[in-house]
Design a protein around this motif. Structure first.
Motif, mmCIF file in Angstrom:
data_model
loop_
_atom_site.group_PDB
_atom_site.id
_atom_site.type_symbol
_atom_site.label_atom_id
_atom_site.label_comp_id
_atom_site.label_asym_id
_atom_site.label_seq_id
_atom_site.Cartn_x
_atom_site.Cartn_y
_atom_site.Cartn_z
ATOM 1 N N UNK A 136 11.166 -1.648 -11.204
ATOM 2 C CA UNK A 136 12.094 -2.755 -11.407
ATOM 3 C C UNK A 136 13.246 -2.688 -10.404
ATOM 4 N N UNK A 137 13.776 -1.508 -10.161
ATOM 5 C CA UNK A 137 14.856 -1.346 -9.179
ATOM 6 C C UNK A 137 14.359 -1.683 -7.775
ATOM 7 N N UNK A 138 13.131 -1.288 -7.465
ATOM 8 C CA UNK A 138 12.555 -1.594 -6.161
ATOM 9 C C UNK A 138 12.379 -3.103 -5.979
ATOM 10 N N UNK A 158 14.139 -5.532 -3.205
ATOM 11 C CA UNK A 158 13.375 -6.407 -2.314
ATOM 12 C C UNK A 158 13.875 -7.848 -2.421
ATOM 13 N N UNK A 159 14.157 -8.305 -3.620
ATOM 14 C CA UNK A 159 14.658 -9.675 -3.803
ATOM 15 C C UNK A 159 16.006 -9.851 -3.129
ATOM 16 N N UNK A 160 16.908 -8.902 -3.295
ATOM 17 C CA UNK A 160 18.230 -8.993 -2.666
ATOM 18 C C UNK A 160 18.091 -8.997 -1.140
ATOM 19 N N UNK A 161 17.258 -8.128 -0.602
ATOM 20 C CA UNK A 161 17.050 -8.083 0.852
ATOM 21 C C UNK A 161 16.455 -9.399 1.343
ATOM 22 N N UNK A 162 15.494 -9.957 0.604
ATOM 23 C CA UNK A 162 14.890 -11.237 0.994
ATOM 24 C C UNK A 162 15.933 -12.353 0.994
ATOM 25 N N UNK A 163 16.808 -12.362 -0.001
ATOM 26 C CA UNK A 163 17.862 -13.387 -0.056
ATOM 27 C C UNK A 163 18.800 -13.242 1.140
ATOM 28 N N UNK A 164 19.182 -12.012 1.459
ATOM 29 C CA UNK A 164 20.092 -11.788 2.592
ATOM 30 C C UNK A 164 19.431 -12.199 3.911
ATOM 31 N N UNK A 165 18.184 -11.826 4.115
ATOM 32 C CA UNK A 165 17.493 -12.169 5.362
ATOM 33 C C UNK A 165 17.280 -13.679 5.455
ATOM 34 N N UNK A 166 16.791 -14.300 4.370
ATOM 35 C CA UNK A 166 16.554 -15.747 4.394
ATOM 36 C C UNK A 166 17.865 -16.503 4.604
ATOM 37 N N UNK A 167 18.921 -16.087 3.926
ATOM 38 C CA UNK A 167 20.211 -16.746 4.100
ATOM 39 C C UNK A 167 20.750 -16.584 5.514
ATOM 40 N N UNK A 168 20.591 -15.403 6.084
ATOM 41 C CA UNK A 168 21.053 -15.171 7.454
ATOM 42 C C UNK A 168 20.285 -16.035 8.448
ATOM 43 N N UNK A 169 18.965 -16.098 8.276
ATOM 44 C CA UNK A 169 18.155 -16.940 9.177
ATOM 45 C C UNK A 169 18.518 -18.409 9.021
ATOM 46 N N UNK A 170 18.751 -18.851 7.798
ATOM 47 C CA UNK A 170 19.122 -20.243 7.544
ATOM 48 C C UNK A 170 20.460 -20.572 8.211
ATOM 49 N N UNK A 171 21.426 -19.677 8.053
ATOM 50 C CA UNK A 171 22.733 -19.897 8.671
ATOM 51 C C UNK A 171 22.618 -19.904 10.190
ATOM 52 N N UNK A 172 21.883 -18.953 10.759
ATOM 53 C CA UNK A 172 21.744 -18.905 12.217
ATOM 54 C C UNK A 172 21.024 -20.133 12.759
ATOM 55 N N UNK A 195 0.840 -1.204 0.000
ATOM 56 C CA UNK A 195 0.000 0.000 0.000
ATOM 57 C C UNK A 195 0.872 1.250 0.000
ATOM 58 N N UNK A 196 1.878 1.290 0.863
ATOM 59 C CA UNK A 196 2.768 2.456 0.921
ATOM 60 C C UNK A 196 3.534 2.624 -0.386
ATOM 61 N N UNK A 197 3.966 1.513 -0.956
ATOM 62 C CA UNK A 197 4.737 1.561 -2.198
ATOM 63 C C UNK A 197 3.935 2.185 -3.333
ATOM 64 N N UNK A 198 2.695 1.812 -3.473
ATOM 65 C CA UNK A 198 1.901 2.295 -4.599
ATOM 66 C C UNK A 198 1.202 3.622 -4.323
ATOM 67 N N UNK A 199 0.670 3.811 -3.111
ATOM 68 C CA UNK A 199 -0.096 5.034 -2.855
ATOM 69 C C UNK A 199 0.775 6.222 -2.448
ATOM 70 N N UNK A 200 1.912 5.982 -1.787
ATOM 71 C CA UNK A 200 2.725 7.096 -1.306
ATOM 72 C C UNK A 200 4.029 7.257 -2.078
ATOM 73 N N UNK A 201 4.684 6.164 -2.438
ATOM 74 C CA UNK A 201 5.910 6.255 -3.225
ATOM 75 C C UNK A 201 5.631 6.305 -4.726
#
Length: 137
Positions: A102-104, A108-122, A83-89
């Motif tokens: 596309x850049x956004x 998001x994909x890069x952040x998801x990979x980093x978070x998922x990988x960090x959680x998997x490693x931990x 909602x914030x992405x489309x209505x405000x940004x």
């Protein structure tokens, strides 16, 4: 040479006034029209509801399952991000020829990979670093 220089500036000035890419010229009403205000109001109302519902779920304990409550709160948080992405940004396929969206999405994909990988490693470090039963030191 000085006669051709002002002509080049006139040409450049005329070029920026045209809306051949769909993003150079401002809206006819200066961006303060009914459609823009309506979008902000809809975004605000959706954001308020998407904040109030999780707050109500957590504070009242409306759901017996803590896990179900957590899943709903996280899901509504993701909806609120959209909602914030489309209505405000104003990130949509039309803005900047789709490059901003596309850049956004790439971010998001890069952040998801980093978070998922960090959680998997931990998780695996935690399960592999459990103390041994009486063995060792």
């Amino acid at each position: 040479m000085s006669a051709s220089h002002p002509r080049a500036n006139t040409h450049d000035h005329g070029h920026h006034g045209h809306d051949h890419h769909g993003h150079d010229a401002p809206p006819a009403d200066g961006g303060h029209g009914h459609g823009l205000r309506r979008g902000y109001v809809i975004g605000f109302l959706l954001s308020a509801v998407l904040t109030a519902v999780p707050f109500w779920l957590v504070m009242t304990g409306a759901l017996a399952s803590v896990q179900a409550t957590a899943i709903i709160v996280v899901a509504l948080a993701f909806v609120q991000i959209i909602v914030h992405t489309f209505f405000f940004l104003h990130l949509n396929p039309r803005a900047e020829g789709g490059w901003t969206l596309l850049a956004f999405i790439f971010t998001v994909i890069i952040i998801a990979i980093v978070i998922a990988g960090s959680l998997w490693i931990m998780f695996h470090l935690n399960s592999n670093m459990m103390p041994m039963d009486g063995m060792g030191m």
